[in-house]
Design a protein around this motif. Structure first.
Motif, PDB file in Angstrom:
ATOM      1  N   ALA A 147      31.130  72.350  27.303  1.00 33.95           N
ATOM      2  CA  ALA A 147      31.918  73.224  28.175  1.00 33.95           C
ATOM      3  C   ALA A 147      32.558  72.416  29.298  1.00 33.95           C
ATOM      4  O   ALA A 147      33.721  72.646  29.666  1.00 33.95           O
ATOM      5  CB  ALA A 147      31.033  74.331  28.747  1.00 33.95           C
ATOM      6  N   PHE A 148      31.821  71.467  29.856  1.00 38.38           N
ATOM      7  CA  PHE A 148      32.359  70.628  30.921  1.00 38.38           C
ATOM      8  C   PHE A 148      33.526  69.786  30.408  1.00 38.38           C
ATOM      9  O   PHE A 148      34.550  69.633  31.095  1.00 38.38           O
ATOM     10  CB  PHE A 148      31.258  69.728  31.482  1.00 38.38           C
ATOM     11  N   GLU A 149      33.376  69.244  29.207  1.00 37.53           N
ATOM     12  CA  GLU A 149      34.444  68.430  28.623  1.00 37.53           C
ATOM     13  C   GLU A 149      35.708  69.250  28.367  1.00 37.53           C
ATOM     14  O   GLU A 149      36.819  68.713  28.340  1.00 37.53           O
ATOM     15  CB  GLU A 149      33.961  67.796  27.315  1.00 37.53           C
ATOM     16  N   ARG A 150      35.558  70.546  28.196  1.00 38.34           N
ATOM     17  CA  ARG A 150      36.706  71.426  27.967  1.00 38.34           C
ATOM     18  C   ARG A 150      37.340  71.909  29.267  1.00 38.34           C
ATOM     19  O   ARG A 150      38.249  72.737  29.241  1.00 38.34           O
ATOM     20  CB  ARG A 150      36.280  72.627  27.130  1.00 38.34           C
ATOM     21  N   GLY A 151      36.854  71.405  30.380  1.00 40.02           N
ATOM     22  CA  GLY A 151      37.452  71.758  31.661  1.00 40.02           C
ATOM     23  C   GLY A 151      36.765  72.880  32.406  1.00 40.02           C
ATOM     24  O   GLY A 151      37.228  73.289  33.475  1.00 40.02           O
ATOM     25  N   ARG A 152      35.685  73.408  31.858  1.00 36.92           N
ATOM     26  CA  ARG A 152      34.942  74.457  32.559  1.00 36.92           C
ATOM     27  C   ARG A 152      33.932  73.829  33.513  1.00 36.92           C
ATOM     28  O   ARG A 152      33.703  72.612  33.483  1.00 36.92           O
ATOM     29  CB  ARG A 152      34.241  75.365  31.543  1.00 36.92           C
ATOM     30  N   ASP A 153      33.337  74.669  34.333  1.00 38.11           N
ATOM     31  CA  ASP A 153      32.341  74.185  35.300  1.00 38.11           C
ATOM     32  C   ASP A 153      31.056  74.988  35.131  1.00 38.11           C
ATOM     33  O   ASP A 153      30.793  75.925  35.888  1.00 38.11           O
ATOM     34  CB  ASP A 153      32.869  74.320  36.728  1.00 38.11           C
ATOM     35  N   PRO A 154      30.219  74.639  34.155  1.00 38.14           N
ATOM     36  CA  PRO A 154      28.982  75.395  33.934  1.00 38.14           C
ATOM     37  C   PRO A 154      27.885  75.052  34.935  1.00 38.14           C
ATOM     38  O   PRO A 154      26.839  75.699  34.945  1.00 38.14           O
ATOM     39  CB  PRO A 154      28.581  74.968  32.523  1.00 38.14           C
TER      40      PRO A 154
END
Length: 260
Positions: free
Chosen positions: A156-163
């Protein structure tokens, strides 16, 4: 060592201060309250004696009881129940910064949370600013790359999200001494006070568990947070103005209570 004093001219001899002292610092002598020998070493500076005396006859370390705020409880059980029931973990924040004065007001309330032996050892660190928070989130993710069960978070982080921090504009940490067995509980209780205070002022929050888990073994995270030697972050909270509003209160399991 604390200095515990009784103004005999004010003392009415009701012995309330003697009854509430958790360490036995006071005794009755000639129908008046008086400190016991070595009371200064026994005193926790909890203030129970000062708070309970109706005549303002007790002082600790020279602080006049006349200067202290009067105790009053204006919160109804219904109002507190609604505050507690409507607090929810917020994971969608507006980008607006958290005003420093609001966080300071919440911490001013949180400092009254109980601590073991009245240690009052809880201290606070606040992180704000997009750059610092992004760096913190990346450090946490980088530490997770070799941890089993964290693949979805890394992806998710690699996809630009901030989990990790959910793009919160501020994260607050409560830290305590590593050598004190009650530090974790003290920090958690203080953070709960802070969380409810923030909720009452219109701010949302969510516990930052991922950061806490990594901070225990990551020197880089500890350095970014500025954690002093011998201290550990035991509680963390993402804070910001909510980007949405909850409309109703979902049910919870009934309280499980056994009388013995």
């Amino acid at each position: 060592m604390h200095v515990l004093e009784i103004d005999a001219s004010r003392c009415c001899g009701d012995a309330l201060c003697v009854r509430v002292c958790p360490t036995g610092c006071l005794r009755m002598h000639a129908d008046k309250a008086a400190p016991v020998p070595l009371s200064g070493k026994l005193c926790l500076d909890c203030g129970h004696c000062v708070a309970v005396c109706p005549k303002a006859a007790v002082s600790i370390d020279g602080r006049s009881p006349d200067e202290l705020a009067p105790a009053r409880n204006s919160v109804t059980p219904e109002a507190f129940s609604m505050l507690a029931r409507t607090r929810r973990s917020m994971r969608a924040f507006r980008p607006d910064p958290v005003p420093h004065e609001i966080l300071a007001a919440a911490l001013d309330t949180a400092r009254y949370a109980p601590t073991g032996k009245n240690s009052q050892d809880v201290a606070w660190i606040a992180v704000e600013g997009e750059e610092k928070l992004a760096a913190l989130g990346k450090l946490v993710i980088d530490s997770m790359r070799t941890m089993p069960g964290t693949e979805r978070l890394v992806e998710a982080f690699e996809r630009g999200r901030d989990p990790i921090l959910r793009k919160a504009p501020c994260v607050v940490f409560a830290h305590g001494s590593t050598g004190y067995g009650l530090s974790a509980a003290d920090c958690a209780i203080a953070m709960t006070y802070c969380e409810l205070a923030l909720h009452s002022m219109g701010l949302g929050s969510c516990w930052a568990g991922y950061v806490l888990g990594v901070a225990r073994h990551s020197a880089e995270v500890r350095t970014l947070l500025g954690l002093p030697e011998g201290r550990e972050a035991y509680a963390g909270l993402m804070v910001g103005y909510p980007a949405l509003r909850y409309q109703r209160i979902p049910d919870r399991k009934p309280a499980h209570l056994v009388w013995v």
